[in-house]
Design an enzyme around this catalytic site. Structure first.
Site, PDB file in Angstrom:
ATOM      1  N   SER A 102      -3.888   0.331  -5.240  1.00 57.95           N
ATOM      2  CA  SER A 102      -2.969  -0.662  -5.797  1.00 57.95           C
ATOM      3  C   SER A 102      -2.621  -1.685  -4.729  1.00 57.95           C
ATOM      4  O   SER A 102      -3.326  -1.814  -3.716  1.00 57.95           O
ATOM      5  CB  SER A 102      -1.708   0.031  -6.342  1.00 57.95           C
ATOM      6  OG  SER A 102      -0.910  -0.873  -7.076  1.00 57.95           O
ATOM      7  N   ASN A 103      -1.554  -2.441  -4.941  1.00 56.77           N
ATOM      8  CA  ASN A 103      -1.087  -3.432  -3.972  1.00 56.77           C
ATOM      9  C   ASN A 103       0.436  -3.471  -3.993  1.00 56.77           C
ATOM     10  O   ASN A 103       1.068  -2.691  -4.709  1.00 56.77           O
ATOM     11  CB  ASN A 103      -1.698  -4.807  -4.274  1.00 56.77           C
ATOM     12  CG  ASN A 103      -1.400  -5.260  -5.692  1.00 56.77           C
ATOM     13  OD1 ASN A 103      -0.251  -5.432  -6.074  1.00 56.77           O
ATOM     14  ND2 ASN A 103      -2.449  -5.438  -6.490  1.00 56.77           N
ATOM     15  N   HIS A 104       1.019  -4.382  -3.232  1.00 56.23           N
ATOM     16  CA  HIS A 104       2.470  -4.380  -3.028  1.00 56.23           C
ATOM     17  C   HIS A 104       3.245  -5.202  -4.065  1.00 56.23           C
ATOM     18  O   HIS A 104       4.454  -5.368  -3.920  1.00 56.23           O
ATOM     19  CB  HIS A 104       2.798  -4.924  -1.638  1.00 56.23           C
ATOM     20  CG  HIS A 104       2.292  -4.075  -0.513  1.00 56.23           C
ATOM     21  ND1 HIS A 104       2.670  -2.766  -0.328  1.00 56.23           N
ATOM     22  CD2 HIS A 104       1.415  -4.346   0.485  1.00 56.23           C
ATOM     23  CE1 HIS A 104       2.076  -2.265   0.731  1.00 56.23           C
ATOM     24  NE2 HIS A 104       1.301  -3.202   1.243  1.00 56.23           N
TER      25      HIS A 104
END
Length: 403
Positions: A211-213
């Protein structure tokens, strides 16, 4: 524009300048107390009109009745707790209040005071009275106050106020409003908007994912700003604890890039405005393990495959009249990459922001963006709250609708 006795009066100079820059003709009235914070000469120079302070000055009588009929909108910024109380109760002891009581145009006011004053029941009752008169209150902000305390009561920033006034006047134009006519129409009434927001999660096994932030804050703020402008919004929201309760927004929750693609394709055909603000994973594991992968070797490799590019697909099948807005979050060669995305994906506008800018991107309630259009136009916004950025983006969308 009315300026009252608040420390926030110093922001009136920038506010007048920005309004004039946007093409407005501005005439300023000040309360005598406001002159302790900023001089009439400053605002007269910026507005290119004489500034009124007293009903009678140098033997000349200021025609408050004609001033009240002249304007398309009356903006009081800052609106002190004292002036709000006087407005609510019809007290007329200075030129600004005389013009206010003579005004036949819509009235907007931007409160500015310390938190205890803002939360006082008397102030709440006075604001409620003004709203019952059909006036519009601009949101107050939270932050450091003149008292040194931190809390609610800060006046909205000038850029945000100009965005609000522009949106208000666009609504007047869209609904056929004019000076002296209360405006109830919204510029995007009858329009449908599709907004994607938040991250995606691409599973590796039942426990882990890529995923990412992204938190989804920017996309949710955009959905709410579009709804405030009158649009019926379909929000496709990735995995985030954030949500929205706005009545004009229907939220569909998704997890993976594939799910986000499918839901966006479902809603795209019926949308007039497509805003792709989600941080969608570019790659996902080619194979997803059925059981948790156990730690064995010192190294491990996961083969990845590309996910479907939602913005590119929407750009390729965009219908006449549809607007497609994309986002470009970059760490290097920012403008070059954003312009390439603008062209390759057939976007009508790309919102560029850089992780190199302090206070922008992930982990922040603020953002700093530049709006880029295919015709070469650029609009760089200062560091603003994500809600203020969203309102500016929506104003740009409204302009594109009328282009």
């Amino acid at each position: 524009m009315g300026v009252t006795g608040s420390i926030a009066a110093y922001k009136a100079a920038l506010l007048v300048r920005l309004l004039v820059k946007e093409g407005a003709e501005v005439k300023v009235m000040m309360t005598p107390a406001a002159c302790d914070f900023i001089t009439p000469l400053t605002l007269s120079t910026l507005s290119k009109h004489e500034v009124g302070v007293h009903v009678s000055e140098n033997g000349n009588w200021s025609n408050h009745v004609m001033l009240g009929r002249w304007a398309d909108v009356m903006l009081i910024a800052p609106a002190s707790v004292n002036t709000i109380a006087k407005m609510a109760n019809g007290i007329c002891d200075n030129l600004l209040l005389a013009v206010y009581l003579s005004a036949t145009c819509p009235v907007l006011f931007a409160p500015a005071m310390d938190e205890d004053m803002w939360l006082h029941p008397a102030t709440k009752a006075n604001v409620a009275k003004l709203l019952s008169y059909g006036h519009r209150q601009l949101p107050v902000h939270k932050g450091e106050l003149a008292s040194g305390l931190f809390g609610e009561g800060r006046m909205a920033e000038p850029e945000s106020i100009v965005a609000y006034v522009s949106e208000f006047l666009a609504g007047a134009a869209a609904s056929g409003g004019h000076s002296g006519t209360p405006v109830t129409g919204k510029p995007l009434s009858g329009k449908t908007a599709l907004v994607s927001a938040g991250p995606t999660q691409e599973p590796i096994d039942p426990v882990r994912f890529i995923s990412n932030h992204s938190s989804g804050k920017m996309g949710i703020a955009l959905a709410e700003a579009l709804a405030e402008a009158g649009a019926n919004v379909q929000l496709v929201l990735g995995p985030t604890p954030l949500s929205t309760t706005h009545s004009g927004i229907t939220t569909t929750r998704v997890i993976t890039a594939a799910e986000m693609y499918e839901r966006c394709m479902e809603h795209a055909a019926a949308a007039d405005i497509l805003v792709m603000a989600a941080a969608v994973a570019d790659y996902r594991p080619r194979k997803v393990a059925d059981i948790k992968i156990k730690k064995k070797d010192d190294e491990m490799s996961i083969e990845l495959e590309k996910t479907a590019d939602i913005a590119r697909t929407l750009g390729a099948q965009k219908k006449n009249g549809q607007l497609l807005i994309g986002f470009s979050l970059e760490t290097n060669n920012e403008r070059e990459y954003a312009l390439k995305k603008l062209k390759d994906k057939h976007l009508d506008m790309v919102v560029l922001n850089s992780l190199n800018d302090a206070g922008a991107g992930f982990f922040h309630d603020t953002n700093k963006v530049t709006l880029l259009s295919p015709d070469g136009k650029e609009k760089a916004l200062p560091l603003l709250s994500k809600q203020e950025v969203a309102r500016n983006i929506v104003l740009a969308i409204i302009d594109l609708q009328h282009a």
